[in-house]
Design a protein around this motif. Structure first.
Motif, mmCIF file in Angstrom:
data_model
loop_
_atom_site.group_PDB
_atom_site.id
_atom_site.type_symbol
_atom_site.label_atom_id
_atom_site.label_comp_id
_atom_site.label_asym_id
_atom_site.label_seq_id
_atom_site.Cartn_x
_atom_site.Cartn_y
_atom_site.Cartn_z
ATOM 1 N N PHE A 39 9.292 -25.081 8.368
ATOM 2 C CA PHE A 39 9.708 -23.921 9.624
ATOM 3 C C PHE A 39 9.970 -24.921 10.696
ATOM 4 C CE2 PHE A 39 9.648 -20.759 12.495
ATOM 5 C CZ PHE A 39 10.182 -19.457 12.032
ATOM 6 N N PHE A 40 11.016 -25.123 11.247
ATOM 7 C CA PHE A 40 11.114 -25.645 12.528
ATOM 8 C C PHE A 40 11.966 -24.955 13.411
ATOM 9 C CE2 PHE A 40 11.200 -29.432 9.678
ATOM 10 C CZ PHE A 40 10.009 -29.883 9.857
ATOM 11 N N CYS A 41 11.724 -24.331 14.775
ATOM 12 C CA CYS A 41 12.464 -23.478 15.495
ATOM 13 C C CYS A 41 13.669 -24.231 15.843
ATOM 14 C CB CYS A 41 11.685 -23.026 16.674
ATOM 15 S SG CYS A 41 11.387 -23.909 17.992
ATOM 16 N N ASN A 42 14.741 -23.642 16.228
ATOM 17 C CA ASN A 42 16.055 -24.349 16.556
ATOM 18 C C ASN A 42 15.920 -25.340 17.917
ATOM 19 O OD1 ASN A 42 18.012 -23.607 14.308
ATOM 20 N ND2 ASN A 42 18.278 -21.658 15.250
ATOM 21 N N ILE A 71 -0.267 -27.608 8.206
ATOM 22 C CA ILE A 71 -0.391 -27.953 9.748
ATOM 23 C C ILE A 71 0.704 -27.176 10.346
ATOM 24 C CG2 ILE A 71 -0.583 -29.341 11.637
ATOM 25 C CD1 ILE A 71 -2.328 -31.219 9.495
ATOM 26 N N LEU A 72 0.736 -26.369 11.262
ATOM 27 C CA LEU A 72 1.696 -26.031 12.413
ATOM 28 C C LEU A 72 1.611 -26.472 13.712
ATOM 29 C CD1 LEU A 72 4.138 -24.127 12.821
ATOM 30 C CD2 LEU A 72 2.368 -22.068 13.119
ATOM 31 N N LEU A 73 2.461 -27.306 14.226
ATOM 32 C CA LEU A 73 2.142 -27.880 15.416
ATOM 33 C C LEU A 73 2.830 -26.983 16.434
ATOM 34 C CD1 LEU A 73 2.857 -31.775 15.276
ATOM 35 C CD2 LEU A 73 0.690 -30.193 15.310
ATOM 36 N N ILE A 74 2.384 -26.636 17.609
ATOM 37 C CA ILE A 74 2.938 -26.130 18.686
ATOM 38 C C ILE A 74 3.178 -26.920 19.873
ATOM 39 C CG2 ILE A 74 2.654 -24.062 20.279
ATOM 40 C CD1 ILE A 74 1.586 -22.412 18.176
ATOM 41 N N THR A 75 3.987 -27.071 20.318
ATOM 42 C CA THR A 75 4.280 -27.873 21.640
ATOM 43 C C THR A 75 5.406 -27.803 22.299
ATOM 44 O OG1 THR A 75 4.949 -30.380 21.676
ATOM 45 C CG2 THR A 75 6.357 -29.148 19.983
ATOM 46 N N GLY A 105 14.621 -34.504 8.666
ATOM 47 C CA GLY A 105 13.552 -34.335 7.495
ATOM 48 C C GLY A 105 13.667 -33.203 6.648
ATOM 49 N N LEU A 106 14.617 -32.328 6.832
ATOM 50 C CA LEU A 106 14.536 -31.049 6.072
ATOM 51 C C LEU A 106 14.839 -31.497 4.592
ATOM 52 C CD1 LEU A 106 16.908 -28.829 7.998
ATOM 53 C CD2 LEU A 106 14.512 -28.259 7.465
ATOM 54 N N VAL A 107 15.412 -32.533 4.100
ATOM 55 C CA VAL A 107 15.378 -33.135 2.819
ATOM 56 C C VAL A 107 15.149 -34.586 2.885
ATOM 57 C CG1 VAL A 107 17.129 -31.446 1.976
ATOM 58 C CG2 VAL A 107 17.906 -33.596 2.704
ATOM 59 N N LYS A 108 14.670 -35.207 1.746
ATOM 60 C CA LYS A 108 14.313 -36.466 1.800
ATOM 61 C C LYS A 108 15.521 -37.258 1.002
ATOM 62 C CE LYS A 108 10.330 -35.829 3.525
ATOM 63 N NZ LYS A 108 9.787 -36.370 4.843
ATOM 64 N N MET A 136 6.108 -37.553 9.153
ATOM 65 C CA MET A 136 4.744 -37.636 8.662
ATOM 66 C C MET A 136 4.384 -36.646 7.552
ATOM 67 S SD MET A 136 2.253 -38.279 11.866
ATOM 68 C CE MET A 136 0.875 -37.631 11.279
ATOM 69 N N GLY A 137 5.375 -35.522 7.325
ATOM 70 C CA GLY A 137 5.190 -34.463 6.266
ATOM 71 C C GLY A 137 4.600 -33.361 7.045
ATOM 72 N N ILE A 138 4.670 -33.277 8.353
ATOM 73 C CA ILE A 138 4.237 -32.010 8.938
ATOM 74 C C ILE A 138 5.659 -30.860 8.800
ATOM 75 C CG2 ILE A 138 3.803 -30.724 11.418
ATOM 76 C CD1 ILE A 138 1.631 -32.589 10.020
ATOM 77 N N LYS A 139 5.170 -29.765 8.157
ATOM 78 C CA LYS A 139 6.260 -28.818 7.731
ATOM 79 C C LYS A 139 6.573 -27.852 8.747
ATOM 80 C CE LYS A 139 5.052 -29.102 2.809
ATOM 81 N NZ LYS A 139 6.303 -29.810 2.527
ATOM 82 N N GLY A 140 5.865 -27.523 9.689
ATOM 83 C CA GLY A 140 6.001 -26.626 10.909
ATOM 84 C C GLY A 140 6.001 -27.148 12.295
ATOM 85 N N ILE A 141 6.837 -26.703 13.094
ATOM 86 C CA ILE A 141 6.985 -27.284 14.427
ATOM 87 C C ILE A 141 7.663 -26.098 15.265
ATOM 88 C CG2 ILE A 141 7.236 -28.967 16.470
ATOM 89 C CD1 ILE A 141 7.510 -31.210 14.386
#
Length: 213
Positions: free
Chosen positions: A125-128, A79-83, A209-212, A97-102
Motif C-alpha cells: 500500500f503506497f499512496c499516490n 511495517i507501515l511507514l508514515i513520512t 517495487g510493486l513487482v520484483k 528493503m521490502g517495506i510494504k506500506g508507505i
C-alpha cells in the motif's frame, strides 16, 4: 474476528497522540503500545507481538535506514511507514528493503485505516504521492493527492505477468480467465496507477517495487 494489533512509534508527540486516538476509535484495531523513540523498540515489539508497526520515518537521522532494517529483521510485525520525506532515492531504498506500506502525513483517516488493513494482510500500500515521488524523480505534483493505490490480489497477478512479458491471451490462459477479464484488469490497473501505456506501466512497477524482477 480478532482485531489487528497495532503498535505506533512516532517521534512527534502530536502525531503520536493523533494516531493513537484514531486507532482507539476503530473497533477493528487494538492499540497494543506506543513509543516516542527507537530505543528499546525491538525488545518491546518482541514482547507485545503486534500485527502492524506504524513507524514515523525520520529522514533527518542518517542511521534510520540501518535501524529500520534491524527492526524488520528482528520482529514479525508488518511495517507501515508514515513520512514527509520527498527524496526519491531514500524512498526507493526503503521500498527495496521490502517495506510494504508507505503513506504521507497528509493522508486522510480513511487512507491510514486502509493502509493498516493492507499491510496487515501482507499486501502493498503506497499512496499516490509516494509513487509520484519515486517515478517522477522527486518532482512534486501540483495537487496534493494521497489517494490510495490499492491493487487487488488479482490485479497484482496480472501486473506481475505483464512485467514478465506475457501477452493478454497468455495471461488469460495462465489465470484461467477470459481475455475480456484480463483486459478489464489492465484498464483498472492503468486507471489506479494513473498511467497511460503498458510500457510506462512496466517501468513504473519495476521502479517502485510493486513487482520484483
Amino acid at each position: 474476528m480478532n482485531p489487528i494489533r497495532v503498535f505506533v512509534a512516532d517521534f512527534q508527540y502530536l502525531t503520536l497522540k493523533g494516531l493513537s486516538m484514531l486507532l482507539d476509535r476503530q473497533v477493528e484495531f487494538e492499540l497494543c503500545g506506543t513509543r516516542e523513540t527507537l530505543d528499546g523498540l525491538i525488545e518491546e515489539l518482541q514482547v507485545v507481538k503486534p500485527n502492524v508497526l506504524v513507524l514515523d520515518y525520520n529522514e533527518q537521522d542518517p542511521s534510520f535506514t540501518s535501524k529500520l532494517r534491524e527492526i524488520k529483521e528482528n520482529t514479525s510485525a508488518q511495517i507501515l511507514l508514515i513520512t514527509n520525506d520527498r527524496d526519491r532515492n531514500r524512498i526507493q531504498t526503503i521500498i527495496k528493503m521490502g517495506i510494504k506500506g508507505i503513506v504521507t502525513k497528509q493522508c486522510s483517516k480513511d487512507e491510514i485505516v486502509n493502509s493498516i488493513h493492507a499491510v496487515a494482510g501482507n499486501n502493498r500500500f503506497f499512496c499516490n504521492k509516494i509513487l509520484d515521488i519515486v517515478v517522477e524523480h522527486n518532482v512534486p505534483t501540483e495537487v496534493e493527492d494521497c489517494e490510495a493505490t490499492d491493487l487487488s490480489p488479482r490485479e497484482y497477478q496480472v501486473l506481475q505477468l505483464i512485467t514478465k512479458g506475457f501477452k493478454t491471451s497468455a495471461i488469460a490462459d495462465e489465470l484461467h480467465v477470459s481475455v475480456h477479464t484480463v483486459n478489464s484488469h489492465r484498464k483498472n490497473i492503468l486507471k489506479k496507477l494513473r498511467i497511460k501505456s503498458p510500457a510506462q506501466l512496466i517501468v513504473y512497477a519495476m521502479e517502485t517495487g510493486l513487482v520484483k524482477a
